[in-house]
Design an enzyme around this catalytic site. Structure first.
Site, mmCIF file in Angstrom:
data_model
loop_
_atom_site.group_PDB
_atom_site.id
_atom_site.type_symbol
_atom_site.label_atom_id
_atom_site.label_comp_id
_atom_site.label_asym_id
_atom_site.label_seq_id
_atom_site.Cartn_x
_atom_site.Cartn_y
_atom_site.Cartn_z
ATOM 1 N N LYS A 71 48.116 -11.904 47.253
ATOM 2 C CA LYS A 71 48.705 -11.173 48.376
ATOM 3 C C LYS A 71 48.120 -11.749 49.533
ATOM 4 O O LYS A 71 47.050 -12.182 49.885
ATOM 5 C CB LYS A 71 48.065 -9.740 48.143
ATOM 6 C CG LYS A 71 48.739 -8.709 49.118
ATOM 7 C CD LYS A 71 47.922 -7.377 49.050
ATOM 8 C CE LYS A 71 48.428 -6.281 49.870
ATOM 9 N NZ LYS A 71 48.103 -4.762 49.624
ATOM 10 N N SER A 147 50.992 -1.298 50.416
ATOM 11 C CA SER A 147 51.089 -2.763 51.086
ATOM 12 C C SER A 147 51.457 -3.757 50.129
ATOM 13 O O SER A 147 51.604 -4.865 50.655
ATOM 14 C CB SER A 147 49.969 -2.740 51.876
ATOM 15 O OG SER A 147 48.730 -2.979 51.456
ATOM 16 N N SER A 171 47.659 1.272 48.078
ATOM 17 C CA SER A 171 48.680 0.196 48.061
ATOM 18 C C SER A 171 48.631 -0.521 46.653
ATOM 19 O O SER A 171 49.572 -1.695 46.729
ATOM 20 C CB SER A 171 48.131 -0.818 49.216
ATOM 21 O OG SER A 171 48.307 -0.380 50.477
#
Length: 495
Positions: A71, A147, A171
């Site tokens: 990520k 996210s 997330s």
């Protein structure tokens, strides 16, 4: 491999070990799939030069040769910018990799790119102005969540079977729910946050993965768990590897169920259907599921405490981002950040130190209430989200409101911001579709989203199960039982 997308990471690693396929061939498959679909998804936002397993230890790693994505938020790869979805960090290059990234590489994973995230991971959607909009493979008009939205989109689309993620307010679970995948947020402290910080967002955030299979998540957590030298404390580890729990009987469980939310009193029928579908499967497996009259915690008070600490951390994040850019010789001003980020930072600066400390201390109240619940029940069952994944742009701040916000921010009247209807609307809209996930973050408890329901428009919605402290072993047992009874791994979006 013609059937590359049908294998989870565990199966791909087994094929590498058996000599049936090479790591470079698997990487070619992943890149080929990305070339087919990523232009429509915007899941992968930056390439990373892959490092193939070379040492004997890496080659013997549990995931040796499996392609992987990290990520673009707090998962630093040395020599590559970690933008956090922010233009302010586009030219800030870390000199060392994050502890979790090193552990993934040591496990033999072949990291070849970074996935999309909203600016500093601050929303449950993935629509940053710097990295662009990420889209849901099940319906390109809708968000994959956030996210870790880019990670979930990449896994659901068959680019990779498992991707790095993180969870500071939901997330991992939110995008897992939105994309029909499995996501487990581990207990506080099990996964280290080093080397640049002891605990992210005061211990509410942790790293993990989003995957197609329970055994992949179990194996990845086995790779990640355990303190690093710079960890602030040693969390109690499970008594044996979590992969050993897959297939084991969780016993007969008592589960309390509720979709009630004082944050959103109009929970979508599909969200309720997702939860009741999970409850039906649990009952078929012999578990007791009890419908509760209300949530076993004060979700409005918890949301207020969550947002108080989140806004203060947003202010610190913006300050740190400016300092990092200046240290890199690329100084930035407010223009390098999104308006909503600046608004959150302004709200954080307007919060007194005593109010911040009180919000931190009240976590114990939420912990006590959840602990009281767990004396009577093994798990809390809720929908993962209160609505299906919103349409792209549905949570954008309207243009007139943005003009007002810009004026208030320019005038630096942060105390006024706290009481404007515009700000309250922005907060309610962004938290209203995800009111269930922050509980596990503030209390540090494990929680998972399981994909058992696809609703209107063929959009998935997950069911969330919140466990007690260090309940990962039993959680993996239950998740594997649900997966075997109602398989989801072979469900693919029609991209």
């Amino acid at each position: 491999m013609k059937d590359y997308a049908d294998h989870d990471a565990t199966a791909l690693a087994e094929k590498v070990r058996a000599g049936e396929v090479t790591a470079s061939e698997l990487l070619d498959d992943a890149k080929s799939r990305a070339a087919q679909v990523n232009s429509r998804l915007n899941a992968i936002v930056a390439p990373v030069e892959p490092t193939f397993p070379s040492t004997e230890e890496q080659q013997a790693g549990p995931f040796a040769g499996v392609p992987f994505l990290v990520k673009d938020l707090m998962q630093d790869v040395a020599g590559y910018p970690t933008t956090g979805g922010s233009r302010s960090q586009a030219e800030v290059v870390p000199e060392e990799s994050a502890t979790v990234v090193r552990r993934w590489i040591d496990a033999g994973l072949v990291v070849f790119g970074k996935t999309n995230t909203p600016e500093f991971g601050a929303k449950g959607i993935t629509e940053s102005t710097h990295l662009g909009v990420a889209r849901n493979p099940w319906n390109l008009d809708h968000t994959p969540g956030g996210s870790s939205g880019g990670a979930a989109a990449a896994v659901a689309a068959g680019i990779i079977p498992c991707a790095a993620a993180s969870d500071g307010g939901g997330s991992i679970r939110i995008p897992a729910s939105a994309c029909g995948l499995f996501g487990l947020k581990p207990s506080r402290g099990l996964v280290p946050s080093g080397p640049t910080m002891g605990e992210a967002i005061g211990g509410t955030s942790t790293d993990g993965v989003i995957s197609r299979s329970v055994r992949d998540t179990a194996g990845m957590l086995d790779v990640l768990m355990g303190p690093a030298e710079e960890s602030p404390y040693v969390a109690a580890l499970p008594p044996r590897p979590l992969t050993d729990e897959v297939g084991e009987d969780p016993g007969r469980l008592r589960i309390g169920m509720s979709a009630a939310s004082s944050i959103n009193d109009d929970v979508h029928p599909d969200a309720r259907a997702a939860m009741t579908t999970c409850a039906e499967v649990l009952r078929e497996l012999g578990h007791e599921v009890v419908e509760l009259d209300e949530q076993p915690f004060d979700d409005a008070a918890l949301a207020a405490d969550f947002l108080t600490t989140w806004f203060v951390n947003a202010a610190v994040t913006v300050d740190n981002a400016k300092a990092a850019a200046e240290a890199a010789g690329k100084p930035v001003g407010d223009e390098a950040f999104e308006d909503d980020t600046l608004m959150m930072a302004a709200l954080g600066r307007a919060t007194s130190s005593t109010d911040y400390v009180k919000a931190i201390q009240r976590r114990h109240t939420h912990l006590r209430r959840l602990a009281d619940f767990h004396r009577a029940y093994d798990f809390l069952l809720t929908p993962t989200t209160a609505t299906p994944p919103p349409r792209i742009g549905a949570l954008d701040t309207p243009f007139p409101a943005r003009l007002v916000l810009k004026g208030l921010l320019k005038a630096r009247v942060a105390s006024t911001l706290r009481f404007t209807p515009i700000v309250q609307t922005i907060i309610n809209d962004n938290l209203g579709w995800v009111p269930y996930t922050q509980l596990a973050n503030l209390t540090g408890r494990p929680a998972m989203s399981v994909p058992l329901f696809w609703g209107e428009g063929d959009l998935p919605i997950g069911s969330q199960l919140v466990g007690s402290l260090n309940d990962e072993p039993r959680m993996i047992r239950l998740a594997a039982q649900l997966e075997e009874t109602s398989p989801w791994r072979d469900k693919h979006p029609a991209l």
